[in-house]
Design an enzyme around this catalytic site. Structure first.
Site, PDB file in Angstrom:
ATOM      1  N   GLY A  11       0.800  -1.230   0.000  1.00  0.00           N
ATOM      2  CA  GLY A  11       0.000   0.000   0.000  1.00  0.00           C
ATOM      3  C   GLY A  11       0.830   1.275   0.000  1.00  0.00           C
ATOM      4  CG  ASN A  12       4.909   1.283   1.554  1.00  0.00           C
ATOM      5  OD1 ASN A  12       4.621   0.304   0.873  1.00  0.00           O
ATOM      6  ND2 ASN A  12       6.114   1.497   2.024  1.00  0.00           N
ATOM      7  CE  LYS A 128      -8.925  -7.775   1.777  1.00  0.00           C
ATOM      8  NZ  LYS A 128      -7.792  -7.532   2.611  1.00  0.00           N
ATOM      9  CE  LYS A 213       1.292  -6.400  -1.587  1.00  0.00           C
ATOM     10  NZ  LYS A 213       0.904  -6.664  -0.222  1.00  0.00           N
ATOM     11  CE  LYS A 275       3.375  -7.152   3.826  1.00  0.00           C
ATOM     12  NZ  LYS A 275       2.346  -7.126   2.802  1.00  0.00           N
TER      13      LYS A 275
HETATM   14  P1  ADP Z   1       1.207  -3.958   2.550  1.00  0.00           P
HETATM   15  O1  ADP Z   1       0.277  -2.899   2.073  1.00  0.00           O
HETATM   16  O2  ADP Z   1       2.625  -3.707   2.155  1.00  0.00           O
HETATM   17  O3  ADP Z   1       0.722  -5.353   2.247  1.00  0.00           O
HETATM   18  P2  ADP Z   1       0.473  -4.446   5.337  1.00  0.00           P
HETATM   19  O4  ADP Z   1       0.031  -3.348   6.213  1.00  0.00           O
HETATM   20  O5  ADP Z   1      -0.544  -5.428   4.854  1.00  0.00           O
HETATM   21  O6  ADP Z   1       1.282  -3.792   4.140  1.00  0.00           O
HETATM   22  O7  ADP Z   1       1.619  -5.292   6.074  1.00  0.00           O
HETATM   23  C1  ADP Z   1       2.806  -4.704   6.567  1.00  0.00           C
HETATM   24  C2  ADP Z   1       2.669  -4.341   8.038  1.00  0.00           C
HETATM   25  O8  ADP Z   1       2.643  -5.504   8.844  1.00  0.00           O
HETATM   26  C3  ADP Z   1       3.819  -3.552   8.601  1.00  0.00           C
HETATM   27  O9  ADP Z   1       3.748  -2.208   8.279  1.00  0.00           O
HETATM   28  C4  ADP Z   1       3.667  -3.809  10.115  1.00  0.00           C
HETATM   29  O10 ADP Z   1       2.942  -2.771  10.736  1.00  0.00           O
HETATM   30  C5  ADP Z   1       2.817  -5.076  10.201  1.00  0.00           C
HETATM   31  N1  ADP Z   1       3.372  -6.196  10.954  1.00  0.00           N
HETATM   32  C6  ADP Z   1       2.613  -7.092  11.624  1.00  0.00           C
HETATM   33  N2  ADP Z   1       3.347  -8.023  12.205  1.00  0.00           N
HETATM   34  C7  ADP Z   1       4.651  -7.727  11.926  1.00  0.00           C
HETATM   35  C8  ADP Z   1       5.897  -8.338  12.248  1.00  0.00           C
HETATM   36  N3  ADP Z   1       5.962  -9.430  12.993  1.00  0.00           N
HETATM   37  N4  ADP Z   1       7.037  -7.774  11.778  1.00  0.00           N
HETATM   38  C9  ADP Z   1       6.988  -6.659  11.019  1.00  0.00           C
HETATM   39  N5  ADP Z   1       5.827  -6.036  10.681  1.00  0.00           N
HETATM   40  C10 ADP Z   1       4.668  -6.560  11.112  1.00  0.00           C
HETATM   41 MG    MG Z   2      -1.142  -6.181   2.962  1.00  0.00          MG
END
Ligand code: ADP
Ligand code: MG
Length: 314
Positions: A11-12, A128, A213, A275
């Site tokens: 998202g970023n 969702k 994704k 992820k």
């Molecule tokens: P994206 O849009 O890149 O998919 P998400 O918000 O879905 O981003 O996922 C990334 C986020 O997951 C990070 O910004 C962080 O806040 C969160 N997060 C949750 N658990 C963890 C973890 N164990 N280590 C690092 N980040 C984590």
């Molecule tokens: Mg995400």
């Protein structure tokens, strides 16, 4: 030697509205161009949460204003629209960034359909939430007349919920591979892809679902036999005890270690968990493959082994 790299943008990398996206894609294009400049073959996948949400809200307004004239586009069509909009911005930002660096390379977006299994258990319990908030009356109408599943969202109104099935395979994979091998930078699998079912004959039917994704990017990387899957997000590394006083950033993980931490609940479902799951699946799919999770701005450093969390078999 250049690697074949599938990048999954979070998202970023795109922001959450039109002006934010216009700014964000410039930074994103720099990160991607760094890898291309270093000689890697790059395929770009991305999320679409805010963009498909925006399209769905616009659809809800349209049908609210003239219900006799318009029916809302199916979710699959909304995902296709979001791929077009985001692909357009990424194509342009990358084109400009590459030309500024003197690199002559075509950039093209493929509207990508991803096959899902109608028997995926996700279809039994849609989780969702998507699109606009509705009044109880509107929710009732949508349940009765469109067969939507609706849930009340913590006092803010009613929202449609859809299934998030696992991606099975990418319909346009051969076209994507041909374009990559012809030297193009390809944007594909936006928003996890347009979910479709196989039906009779050669007809594909859009599914009312959204695909994560991170999982779609893993399938893309596997089907393209990529060397590396890079998941670019809002944190530089994966942590255990994330957000707690004893938080520890991880430089590398084997699939076994990752599974142990997953079972212990270290990664939040819906954000970091998919992820790590996608990274593990890719790292285990063939010898020599690795996945990297890092910050968008650190992609080049991460590929060079200077930062991020690498997931690979020992
Ligand atoms: P994206 O849009 O890149 O998919 P998400 O918000 O879905 O981003 O996922 C990334 C986020 O997951 C990070 O910004 C962080 O806040 C969160 N997060 C949750 N658990 C963890 C973890 N164990 N280590 C690092 N980040 C984590
Ligand atoms: Mg995400």
């Amino acid at each position: 030697m250049g690697k074949r790299i599938v990048i999954a943008l979070g998202g970023n990398a795109l922001g959450s509205n039109l002006p934010e996206q216009m700014e964000a894609v410039k930074k994103t294009a720099r990160a991607i161009a760094d890898l291309i400049q270093d000689g890697h073959q790059v395929i770009v996948a991305h999320g679409n949460g805010p963009q498909v949400g925006m399209i769905q809200k616009a659809m809800a307004e349209l049908t609210r204003s003239e219900p006799e004239k318009y029916i809302p586009c199916p979710l699959s069509v909304c995902v296709a629209m979001s791929q077009g909009y985001i692909g357009y911005d990424l194509q342009n930002a990358l084109r400009e960034e590459l030309l500024n660096r003197g690199i002559q390379k075509g950039v093209a977006t493929v509207l990508t359909q991803v096959e899902v299994d109608p028997n995926d258990p996700a279809f039994q319990t849609p989780t969702k939430p998507i699109g606009a908030f509705h009044s109880p009356e509107e929710a009732k109408f949508l349940i009765q007349n469109r067969g939507y599943q609706m849930v009340e969202d913590s006092g803010r109104g009613w929202r449609r919920v859809v299934a998030s099935p696992r991606p099975v395979s990418i319909v346009e994979i051969d076209s994507i591979r041909d374009m990559v091998e012809a030297g193009l930078v390809v944007v594909a699998c936006g928003g996890g892809g347009i979910p479709v079912f196989q039906t009779e004959g050669h007809h594909l039917k859009g599914a009312a679902a959204v695909i994560d994704k991170d999982f779609a990017s893993c399938v893309l990387a596997r089907q393209l036999e990529a060397d590396t899957l890079i998941i670019l997000t809002a944190v530089e590394k994966v942590a255990v005890n994330f957000g707690k006083p004893d938080q520890k950033w991880l430089d590398s993980l084997t699939p076994e270690e990752a599974r142990g931490y997953m079972d212990a609940g270290h990664f939040a479902p819906g954000s970091m968990l998919p992820k790590v799951q996608a990274a593990v699946e890719f790292a285990q799919s063939a010898p020599g493959r690795s996945a990297l999770i890092t910050l968008l701005e650190k992609a080049r450093d991460g590929v060079a082994g200077r930062t991020g969390t690498v997931i690979r078999q020992a």
